[in-house]
Design a protein around this motif. Structure first.
Motif, PDB file in Angstrom:
ATOM      1  N   ASP B 117     -25.494 -21.876 -16.579  1.00 55.13           N
ATOM      2  CA  ASP B 117     -25.963 -21.127 -17.910  1.00 55.13           C
ATOM      3  C   ASP B 117     -25.023 -21.751 -18.917  1.00 55.13           C
ATOM      4  OD1 ASP B 117     -26.044 -19.068 -19.477  1.00 55.13           O
ATOM      5  OD2 ASP B 117     -25.650 -17.501 -18.481  1.00 55.13           O
ATOM      6  N   MET B 120     -21.976 -19.956 -20.272  1.00 54.98           N
ATOM      7  CA  MET B 120     -20.882 -20.002 -19.378  1.00 54.98           C
ATOM      8  C   MET B 120     -20.051 -21.288 -19.844  1.00 54.98           C
ATOM      9  SD  MET B 120     -20.594 -19.206 -15.561  1.00 54.98           S
ATOM     10  CE  MET B 120     -22.217 -18.644 -15.505  1.00 54.98           C
ATOM     11  N   VAL B 138     -15.554 -25.533 -13.629  1.00 52.73           N
ATOM     12  CA  VAL B 138     -16.730 -24.653 -13.879  1.00 52.73           C
ATOM     13  C   VAL B 138     -17.790 -25.132 -13.174  1.00 52.73           C
ATOM     14  CG1 VAL B 138     -18.082 -23.221 -15.642  1.00 52.73           C
ATOM     15  CG2 VAL B 138     -15.736 -23.654 -15.881  1.00 52.73           C
ATOM     16  N   PRO B 141     -17.572 -26.332  -9.083  1.00 52.45           N
ATOM     17  CA  PRO B 141     -17.540 -24.893  -8.365  1.00 52.45           C
ATOM     18  C   PRO B 141     -18.782 -24.257  -8.170  1.00 52.45           C
ATOM     19  CG  PRO B 141     -15.439 -25.074  -9.585  1.00 52.45           C
ATOM     20  CD  PRO B 141     -16.502 -26.077 -10.097  1.00 52.45           C
ATOM     21  N   LEU B 142     -19.259 -24.332  -9.316  1.00 59.11           N
ATOM     22  CA  LEU B 142     -20.706 -23.303  -9.386  1.00 59.11           C
ATOM     23  C   LEU B 142     -21.839 -23.888  -8.778  1.00 59.11           C
ATOM     24  CD1 LEU B 142     -20.704 -21.785 -12.928  1.00 59.11           C
ATOM     25  CD2 LEU B 142     -20.404 -20.697 -10.668  1.00 59.11           C
ATOM     26  N   PRO B 216     -18.316 -20.181  -3.165  1.00 60.76           N
ATOM     27  CA  PRO B 216     -17.159 -19.304  -3.839  1.00 60.76           C
ATOM     28  C   PRO B 216     -17.704 -17.614  -3.677  1.00 60.76           C
ATOM     29  CG  PRO B 216     -18.120 -20.913  -5.119  1.00 60.76           C
ATOM     30  CD  PRO B 216     -18.806 -20.964  -4.193  1.00 60.76           C
ATOM     31  N   ARG B 217     -16.557 -16.878  -3.413  1.00 63.94           N
ATOM     32  CA  ARG B 217     -16.908 -15.557  -2.780  1.00 63.94           C
ATOM     33  C   ARG B 217     -17.606 -14.980  -4.047  1.00 63.94           C
ATOM     34  NH1 ARG B 217     -14.976 -10.481  -1.589  1.00 63.94           N
ATOM     35  NH2 ARG B 217     -13.448 -10.277  -2.938  1.00 63.94           N
ATOM     36  N   GLY B 218     -17.367 -15.220  -5.112  1.00 63.76           N
ATOM     37  CA  GLY B 218     -18.068 -14.274  -6.273  1.00 63.76           C
ATOM     38  C   GLY B 218     -19.645 -14.702  -6.068  1.00 63.76           C
ATOM     39  N   LEU B 219     -19.856 -15.729  -5.578  1.00 64.49           N
ATOM     40  CA  LEU B 219     -21.264 -16.182  -5.771  1.00 64.49           C
ATOM     41  C   LEU B 219     -22.285 -15.666  -4.600  1.00 64.49           C
ATOM     42  CD1 LEU B 219     -20.869 -19.895  -7.104  1.00 64.49           C
ATOM     43  CD2 LEU B 219     -21.413 -17.577  -8.577  1.00 64.49           C
ATOM     44  N   VAL B 223     -22.094  -9.182  -2.741  1.00 68.38           N
ATOM     45  CA  VAL B 223     -20.835  -8.708  -2.862  1.00 68.38           C
ATOM     46  C   VAL B 223     -20.601  -7.814  -3.801  1.00 68.38           C
ATOM     47  CG1 VAL B 223     -19.664 -11.039  -2.547  1.00 68.38           C
ATOM     48  CG2 VAL B 223     -20.471 -10.643  -4.818  1.00 68.38           C
ATOM     49  N   ARG B 224     -21.581  -7.517  -4.520  1.00 71.04           N
ATOM     50  CA  ARG B 224     -21.472  -6.427  -5.531  1.00 71.04           C
ATOM     51  C   ARG B 224     -21.243  -4.962  -4.775  1.00 71.04           C
ATOM     52  NH1 ARG B 224     -23.749  -4.672 -10.432  1.00 71.04           N
ATOM     53  NH2 ARG B 224     -24.346  -6.816 -11.021  1.00 71.04           N
ATOM     54  N   GLY B 225     -20.088  -4.442  -5.287  1.00 71.07           N
ATOM     55  CA  GLY B 225     -19.741  -3.133  -4.479  1.00 71.07           C
ATOM     56  C   GLY B 225     -19.705  -1.921  -5.193  1.00 71.07           C
TER      57      GLY B 225
END
Lengths: 378, 225
Positions: B117, B120, B138, B141-142, B216-219, B223-225
Motif C-alpha cells: 500500500d 504505508m 516495511v 516484512p510485509l 508476522p502476527r499482525g498479518l 487476529v481481529r479480536g
C-alpha cells in the motif's frame, strides 16, 4: 514556526498544483488548510516535509530553510499523521508509535516510557493491553488514535496532519476532534491540518487557510472567515448557514446571564408571583436551598393559596446546558424544549446562568456588526 | 502389483530411504540457492525506477521455466564441461533446479515488495525513514508471506523435476523410476513415483505450516479480536 514564501508546485506534466502561496503558521498555532479536493492543500502540506519537492519559493521551519536540511532529518523532527491506512500492520501498537524515536536512536527504556505516556494521553487504556496489539485488532477510532500517537512519537514541535479523521464515522470523529483539541491545549504544537470539511476546520482551527485551484484565497480566524468572507467563493464554501456555524465558535459561558434571578422551592406562590411581575417574566427557574436547579415555575401555576410553596408547583425541566457548550448546541436544545430559556448548570447541577433567545439574537447581531465594521477596513 | 510394491518397499526400505535423502538434499540445496538469488535479485529489481528491468528479468525467468528439464540438463552439462566443472551428477541438476525455482520466488518477491500500500510507504517516508529502512522494516516484512508462498511452490515443483536428475547420475528417487523403465519393472516405477508424490505432498504441508509461522502476527488472518 512555519513560513511559506511564494511557494509554487508544478508537477511534471505541467499541472500547477500550488500557485504562489505565502503563509505563516506561528508557534503553537493550529492552522487548517481547507478547500475542495484538488485545491492543492495536501500538496502544500507535503511540501513542508519535502514529500513533494518545491518547484519554487522557500519554506522555513523553525527559521531554517528546509532545502538545507536532509530530508530524513527534517521529517524526523516533524510529526506526520495520515488516515489510518498508514499504520504498519506487521508492527504492534508500541512498535508503530516508537517508529521515529527508534529512527532517532532513543534508548529502549526511553522509547518504552514515551510509548506509555502517549497511550495514556490518547486514552488507549489499559496501556499494557494496547501496547501488544496489532492494528488489525483495533477499531477504526483506536487506529486513528495510534496514528496521532505515532505522529507525536518523538515529541516534535510541529505536526502535519492530512485528513487524519477522514475515514471514520461521524460520531467517533466528533469525539476524536474533541479529544485532540483537549490534547492540543495541553501540548501546544504547531499544527498544519488538511481537511475539506468546513465544520472540522471551524471546530479545530485557530486559523483557516482557504485554498482554491492552488491559490490561497483567505487566511483568517474561523470567525473572521464566517463573518467576513473575502469573496463569493469563500461565501459559497462556508455556506449560507455561516451565521449558524459562527454560533459554534462561542460558548454558552460567554453570553449567558450569570447569576439569574430565581425563586427557591420553599418560597410562597405569592412571592413567586411578585417576582414575575417585577421582572416581567412568565417563567422563573426554581432552585433548592443548596442552589441545585429543580425546574421551572410558570405564571399559570403560581395562582393558588399563599400557604402552598413553589416546590409543589414545579414544572420539570426538559433540557440543561453547560457553560462550555457551544451556542449552536444551546440553540438546538432551546428549540427542542420550546421554552425560550436554557438553564445552565455546573457539574453539580447548580444553576449558574440562563441563556435566552434575546441573548442569542444579541450575540448573532454582534457577528454582523463585526462584519460590517470589517468590510469598511482594507 | 500392490503386493510386489509392498514387498519391494519392505525388503529395500533402507535403499529407498537413502534415495529419498538424496532427493531431499538436491531439492533443498537448489532451493536454498534459489531463495538467496531470488530474494537478492527480486529486491534489486523491485526498486523504484527499475520497472523495465524487472519485466525483463521476470520474462527471462519465465522462459527458463518452459525449457524441458532434460534439455536444460544437456545445456548445463555442456556449459559446465566448457568451464571445466563437474558436468554430470549432482552439480548440473542443482543448477537447473535453482534456475527453475527462481521464477516463483522472484515473481512473488517483486510483486509483494512492489505491491505494498503506497500510503504505508508514504507514512514511513513522511516519518523520516530512508529508502533502505523502508525496504527492510516495511516492504520485506510485509512481503514475507508472499515470498514464503513462492518458495513453497518452487520446492514442490522441484521435487518432481529432480526425479529426472537421476538420468544424468544425480541419484535420488528418480533412480527407481529409471531402473523400473529399463527393466520393465512397473512396480519399481510406481514405487519411485509414489515416493516422489508423497515427498511433494509432505513438503507442501510442512512448508504450509512454516509459511503460517513466518507470517508476522499482525498479518495473520483472524487476529481481529
Amino acid at each position: 514556526m512555519i513560513e511559506l514564501r511564494d511557494v509554487t508546485k508544478v508537477f511534471p506534466g505541467g499541472t500547477q498544483a500550488v500557485d504562489g502561496i505565502t503563509l505563516v503558521v506561528h508557534e503553537g498555532e493550529f492552522c487548517v488548510l481547507l478547500g475542495p479536493s484538488g485545491c492543492g492543500k495536501t500538496t502544500t502540506l507535503k511540501m513542508i516535509n519535502r514529500l513533494v519537492p518545491l518547484t519554487s519559493g522557500t519554506i522555513t521551519v523553525g527559521g531554517r530553510d528546509i532545502q538545507k536540511l536532509r530530508a530524513t532529518e527534517l521529517r524526523r523532527r516533524i510529526g506526520y499523521a495520515i488516515q489510518e491506512i498508514g499504520l504498519f500492520p506487521h508492527m504492534t501498537v508500541a512498535q508503530n508509535i516508537a517508529t521515529v524515536p527508534r529512527l532517532l536512536g532513543w534508548r529502549k527504556a526511553k522509547r518504552r516510557a514515551r510509548v506509555r505516556e502517549l497511550l495514556g494521553l490518547l486514552g488507549l487504556t489499559p496501556v499494557d493491553e494496547f501496547l501488544r496489539r496489532y492494528p488489525a485488532e483495533l477499531s477504526g477510532g483506536q487506529r486513528q488514535r495510534v496514528g496521532v500517537a505515532r505522529a507525536l512519537g518523538a515529541d516534535p514541535a510541529i505536526l502535519l496532519m492530512d485528513e487524519p479523521f477522514g475515514a471514520i464515522d461521524p460520531i467517533t470523529r466528533e469525539r476524536l476532534q474533541d479529544e485532540f483539541l483537549r490534547i492540543q491545549r495541553e501540548i501546544r504544537k504547531t499544527v498544519v491540518f488538511v481537511t475539506h470539511d468546513i465544520h472540522e476546520a471551524i471546530k479545530l482551527g485557530d486559523k483557516i487557510a482557504l485554498m482554491k485551484e492552488g491559490r490561497l484565497i483567505q487566511h483568517a480566524t474561523p470567525s473572521q472567515l464566517l463573518a467576513q468572507p473575502a469573496d463569493d467563493f469563500v461565501r459559497g464554501f462556508v455556506g449560507t448557514d455561516r451565521t449558524l456555524k459562527a454560533l459554534r465558535l462561542t460558548s454558552v459561558r460567554e453570553i449567558m446571564d450569570s447569576g439569574p434571578l430565581s425563586v427557591r422551592d420553599d418560597d410562597s406562590l405569592a412571592a413567586a408571583r411578585r417576582a414575575m411581575d417585577r421582572l416581567e417574566r412568565s417563567f422563573l427557574p426554581v432552585v433548592g436551598e443548596d442552589g441545585l436547579f429543580l425546574g421551572w415555575v410558570g405564571r399559570n401555576s403560581v395562582l393558588g393559596p399563599p400557604s402552598v410553596c413553589v416546590g409543589d408547583r414545579i414544572t420539570p425541566y426538559a433540557v440543561l446546558g453547560s457553560p462550555d457548550m457551544p451556542l449552536n448546541e444551546a440553540l438546538a436544545l432551546m428549540l427542542e424544549s420550546a421554552t425560550g430559556n436554557l438553564p445552565v448548570t455546573d457539574e453539580d447541577r447548580r444553576l449558574v446562568g440562563l441563556v435566552s433567545f434575546d441573548r442569542l439574537f444579541e450575540s448573532l447581531r454582534q457577528i454582523y456588526v463585526e462584519r460590517e465594521a470589517g468590510e469598511g477596513s482594507p | 502389483m500392490l503386493s510386489t510394491m509392498l514387498r519391494y518397499l519392505t525388503t529395500h526400505w533402507e535403499y529407498v530411504g537413502q534415495l529419498t535423502a538424496e532427493h531431499i538434499r538436491i531439492v533443498f540445496l537448489a532451493n536454498g540457492l534459489a531463495v538467496v538469488l531470488g530474494l537478492a535479485l527480486g529486491i534489486f529489481i523491485s526498486k523504484r525506477g527499475r520497472e523495465g528491468l524487472a519485466e525483463l528479468v521476470l520474462y527471462v525467468a519465465g522462459i527458463l521455466l518452459t525449457v524441458p528439464s532434460l534439455a536444460l540438463y544437456g545445456i548445463l552439462m555442456a556449459i559446465l564441461k566448457a568451464l571445466g566443472l563437474m558436468s554430470i551428477g549432482i552439480v548440473p541438476v542443482v543448477v537447473a533446479l535453482t534456475l527453475y525455482g527462481l521464477l516463483p520466488i522472484l515473481r512473488n518477491t517483486t510483486t509483494a515488495v512492489r505491491g505494498i500500500d503506497p500510503a504505508m510507504i508514504e507514512a514511513g517516508r513522511g516519518m523520516g525513514m530512508s529508502e533502505t529502512q523502508i525496504l527492510w522494516r516495511v516492504r520485506i516484512p510485509l512481503a514475507v508471506p508472499a515470498i514464503m508462498a513462492g518458495l513453497r511452490q518452487a520446492i514442490v515443483m522441484n521435487v518432481g523435476i529432480a526425479a529426472i536428475g537421476a538420468y544424468i547420475g544425480a541419484g535420488g528417487l528418480g533412480q527407481l523410476i529409471f531402473r523400473g523403465i529399463a527393466n520393465t519393472r512397473a512396480d519399481l516405477v510406481l514405487v519411485g513415483a509414489l515416493c516422489v508424490s508423497l515427498l511433494a505432498i509432505g513438503l507442501d504441508v510442512a512448508l504450509g505450516v512454516v509459511e503460517r509461522l513466518s507470517t508476522p502476527r499482525g498479518l495473520r488472518k483472524g487476529v481481529r479480536g
